[in-house]
Motif scaffolding. Structure first.
Motif, PDB file in Angstrom:
ATOM      1  N   CYS A 125       0.857  -1.188   0.000  1.00  0.00           N
ATOM      2  CA  CYS A 125       0.000   0.000   0.000  1.00  0.00           C
ATOM      3  C   CYS A 125       0.893   1.237   0.000  1.00  0.00           C
ATOM      4  O   CYS A 125       1.938   1.258   0.659  1.00  0.00           O
ATOM      5  CB  CYS A 125      -0.898   0.007   1.236  1.00  0.00           C
ATOM      6  SG  CYS A 125      -2.038   1.414   1.260  1.00  0.00           S
ATOM      7  N   LEU A 127      -0.125   4.261   1.055  1.00  0.00           N
ATOM      8  CA  LEU A 127      -0.615   5.355   1.906  1.00  0.00           C
ATOM      9  C   LEU A 127       0.121   5.510   3.237  1.00  0.00           C
ATOM     10  O   LEU A 127      -0.041   6.506   3.913  1.00  0.00           O
ATOM     11  CB  LEU A 127      -2.127   5.207   2.142  1.00  0.00           C
ATOM     12  CG  LEU A 127      -2.990   5.366   0.890  1.00  0.00           C
ATOM     13  CD1 LEU A 127      -4.447   5.568   1.267  1.00  0.00           C
ATOM     14  CD2 LEU A 127      -2.549   6.533   0.019  1.00  0.00           C
ATOM     15  N   LYS A 128       0.850   4.487   3.625  1.00  0.00           N
ATOM     16  CA  LYS A 128       1.776   4.607   4.765  1.00  0.00           C
ATOM     17  C   LYS A 128       1.125   5.086   6.058  1.00  0.00           C
ATOM     18  O   LYS A 128       1.671   5.971   6.747  1.00  0.00           O
ATOM     19  CB  LYS A 128       2.947   5.549   4.413  1.00  0.00           C
ATOM     20  CG  LYS A 128       3.750   5.059   3.217  1.00  0.00           C
ATOM     21  CD  LYS A 128       5.111   5.707   3.179  1.00  0.00           C
ATOM     22  CE  LYS A 128       5.948   5.272   1.987  1.00  0.00           C
ATOM     23  NZ  LYS A 128       5.977   3.855   1.669  1.00  0.00           N
ATOM     24  N   PHE A 131       0.559   3.138  11.617  1.00  0.00           N
ATOM     25  CA  PHE A 131       0.429   1.996  12.527  1.00  0.00           C
ATOM     26  C   PHE A 131       0.278   0.676  11.778  1.00  0.00           C
ATOM     27  O   PHE A 131      -0.007  -0.361  12.370  1.00  0.00           O
ATOM     28  CB  PHE A 131      -0.813   2.188  13.427  1.00  0.00           C
ATOM     29  CG  PHE A 131      -2.034   2.541  12.625  1.00  0.00           C
ATOM     30  CD1 PHE A 131      -2.797   1.558  12.040  1.00  0.00           C
ATOM     31  CD2 PHE A 131      -2.384   3.861  12.426  1.00  0.00           C
ATOM     32  CE1 PHE A 131      -3.887   1.886  11.269  1.00  0.00           C
ATOM     33  CE2 PHE A 131      -3.476   4.198  11.655  1.00  0.00           C
ATOM     34  CZ  PHE A 131      -4.236   3.201  11.080  1.00  0.00           C
ATOM     35  N   CYS A 132       0.462   0.671  10.445  1.00  0.00           N
ATOM     36  CA  CYS A 132       0.005  -0.466   9.635  1.00  0.00           C
ATOM     37  C   CYS A 132       1.177  -1.217   8.999  1.00  0.00           C
ATOM     38  O   CYS A 132       2.055  -0.601   8.377  1.00  0.00           O
ATOM     39  CB  CYS A 132      -0.924   0.069   8.552  1.00  0.00           C
ATOM     40  SG  CYS A 132      -1.388  -1.149   7.334  1.00  0.00           S
ATOM     41  N   THR A 134       1.050  -3.245   6.439  1.00  0.00           N
ATOM     42  CA  THR A 134       1.001  -3.207   4.973  1.00  0.00           C
ATOM     43  C   THR A 134       1.655  -1.920   4.465  1.00  0.00           C
ATOM     44  O   THR A 134       2.371  -1.919   3.460  1.00  0.00           O
ATOM     45  CB  THR A 134      -0.459  -3.273   4.472  1.00  0.00           C
ATOM     46  OG1 THR A 134      -1.133  -4.331   5.130  1.00  0.00           O
ATOM     47  CG2 THR A 134      -0.517  -3.500   2.981  1.00  0.00           C
ATOM     48  N   GLY A 135       1.401  -0.818   5.173  1.00  0.00           N
ATOM     49  CA  GLY A 135       1.981   0.460   4.778  1.00  0.00           C
ATOM     50  C   GLY A 135       3.508   0.412   4.787  1.00  0.00           C
ATOM     51  O   GLY A 135       4.164   1.068   3.974  1.00  0.00           O
ATOM     52  N   GLY A 172      -8.382  -5.737   3.687  1.00  0.00           N
ATOM     53  CA  GLY A 172      -7.107  -6.444   3.760  1.00  0.00           C
ATOM     54  C   GLY A 172      -5.979  -5.506   3.344  1.00  0.00           C
ATOM     55  O   GLY A 172      -5.983  -4.318   3.665  1.00  0.00           O
ATOM     56  N   GLY A 174      -3.878  -2.963   1.313  1.00  0.00           N
ATOM     57  CA  GLY A 174      -4.107  -1.980   0.255  1.00  0.00           C
ATOM     58  C   GLY A 174      -5.275  -1.049   0.512  1.00  0.00           C
ATOM     59  O   GLY A 174      -6.097  -1.277   1.394  1.00  0.00           O
ATOM     60  N   GLU A 175      -5.303   0.001  -0.286  1.00  0.00           N
ATOM     61  CA  GLU A 175      -6.395   0.988  -0.237  1.00  0.00           C
ATOM     62  C   GLU A 175      -7.311   0.679  -1.427  1.00  0.00           C
ATOM     63  O   GLU A 175      -6.945   0.938  -2.579  1.00  0.00           O
ATOM     64  CB  GLU A 175      -5.794   2.398  -0.327  1.00  0.00           C
ATOM     65  CG  GLU A 175      -6.740   3.508  -0.727  1.00  0.00           C
ATOM     66  CD  GLU A 175      -7.958   3.662   0.171  1.00  0.00           C
ATOM     67  OE1 GLU A 175      -7.807   3.871   1.380  1.00  0.00           O
ATOM     68  OE2 GLU A 175      -9.081   3.581  -0.367  1.00  0.00           O
ATOM     69  N   SER A 208      -9.197   4.872   3.519  1.00  0.00           N
ATOM     70  CA  SER A 208      -8.518   5.773   4.448  1.00  0.00           C
ATOM     71  C   SER A 208      -8.825   7.224   4.145  1.00  0.00           C
ATOM     72  O   SER A 208      -8.379   8.112   4.864  1.00  0.00           O
ATOM     73  CB  SER A 208      -7.011   5.550   4.391  1.00  0.00           C
ATOM     74  OG  SER A 208      -6.743   4.335   5.024  1.00  0.00           O
TER      75      SER A 208
END
Ligand code: SF4
Length: 357
Positions: A125, A127-128, A131-132, A134-135, A172, A174-175, A208
């Motif tokens: 993803c 978008l960073k 807290f994530c 995936t980011g 899950g 990604g955005e 997001s």
């Protein structure tokens, strides 16, 4: 030395994947061969309803057509998904390896009432959110519609399709609204009454905060639910937690959510991850209640699931209860998400290649 990330077409077969074709597009492909359109209806029923993925066994199709199907569309699915289960057997994490070697993670969560399938829309993803997990990966690539549908099939197969009714949430990796075309195509395919016949009301797309895409989604009139990953009640804090807030701040985001809810006639879900000592104060609860009242909405509180290498902490159960109690009398509907899958690195915000031990 850098390694180029292969595109989604790497290693793809000559014919397009069946799972990325709507019934209309499959009918078009048959039409080009002089095959009547209603044959697409039959193939959809075979694959999605009778779970038959071998064209040669589709007994009500003429033998000549059965022989042609592999040239029209590829019925194969990602082989041997890895599946990890929690000790109580209620949550499963699935790791699918795609044709180009990219890995995509999905999670099924069972409660007494229903099965919910949490699907990914991107590998990584961009978008960073701070807290994530995936980011932390950055964006590798968008998923294609067939790769989204394949996640649903992998989870349905694993559960032997015993659940007549299940929900899908795009929460899950990604955005989803950054990959709007593929997500919408997958929704249409999942929704088809000759296919899985999954009602749009059973599908929720979480964002997001990509405001223009929320408006675009509203115009498409797919009737899917919208969840907003809010996580903060001031722009100052949300700019830090969800950096896309700097582009579309809270007021603009909530306006777009209000318009969306009005257009599709559904309540918006406000997702709020509780980070200990960061956004779990009583003033936060009061502002969140005010936002929730101003929209037709429900609030979903998610006690944070720790990610190695990130500084955030899960609040104590008492702090979570206190926050929820502050909201209850003022917000229209509040739930605390029973955290699922933490032991598998499968809980919210934890998808990102972390392996179960
Ligand atoms: S929370 Fe969602 S939008 Fe934010 S970085 Fe993680 S996957 Fe991307």
């Amino acid at each position: 030395m850098t390694h180029a990330v292969p595109g989604p077409d790497a290693g793809a077969p000559a014919s397009p994947s069946f799972y990325g074709l709507s019934r209309t597009r499959l009918g078009d492909r048959f039409g080009e061969l002089g095959v009547p359109r209603y044959r697409a209806d039959q193939v959809f029923s075979w694959v999605y309803q009778k779970r038959q993925r071998d064209a040669s066994a589709m007994s009500n199709l003429p033998a000549a057509l059965r022989a042609k199907i592999p040239a029209v569309c590829d019925l194969s699915l990602p082989a041997n998904p890895k599946v990890y289960a929690t000790a109580d057997g209620m949550t499963h994490k699935f790791v699918l390896e795609l044709r180009d070697g990219a890995r995509v993670e999905s999670v099924s969560m069972r409660t007494e009432k229903r099965l919910t399938l949490c699907v990914s829309s991107q590998v990584g993803c961009a978008l960073k959110c701070s807290f994530c997990a995936t980011g932390l990966m950055g964006l590798k690539r968008n998923l294609r519609a067939e790769e989204i549908v394949a996640q649903v099939i992998a989870m349905g197969d694993h559960h032997a399709w015993q659940d007549e009714r299940f929900n899908i949430v795009f929460m899950g990796m990604g955005e989803p609204l950054a990959n709007l075309d593929a997500v919408c195509e997958a929704v249409r395919i999942l929704h088809d009454d000759r296919g899985l016949n999954l009602g749009a009301r059973r599908i929720t797309v979480s964002t997001s905060g990509l405001v223009p895409q929320i408006r675009e989604l509203a115009k498409l009139n797919l009737q899917v639910g919208l969840a907003i990953s809010l996580h903060a009640t001031t722009d100052e804090l949300r700019d830090q937690l969800v950096p896309v807030n700097k582009r579309w701040p809270i007021a603009e985001l909530l306006d777009a959510a209000r318009e969306y809810g009005h257009t599709v006639g559904r309540r918006t879900t406000l997702e709020y991850t509780l980070l200990g000592g960061v956004n779990d104060g009583m003033a936060d609860a009061d502002r969140l209640a005010k936002f929730a009242r101003a929209l037709p909405s429900k609030v979903n509180l998610i006690p944070y699931n720790p990610v190695p290498g990130l500084p955030w902490k899960r609040p104590s159960p008492e702090a979570v209860e206190a926050f929820a109690h502050r909201l209850y009398p003022h917000a229209p509907a509040v739930t605390i998400r029973d955290t699922k899958g933490g032991e598998l690195w499968a809980a919210c915000g934890q998808l990102g290649g972390l392996s179960p031990s």
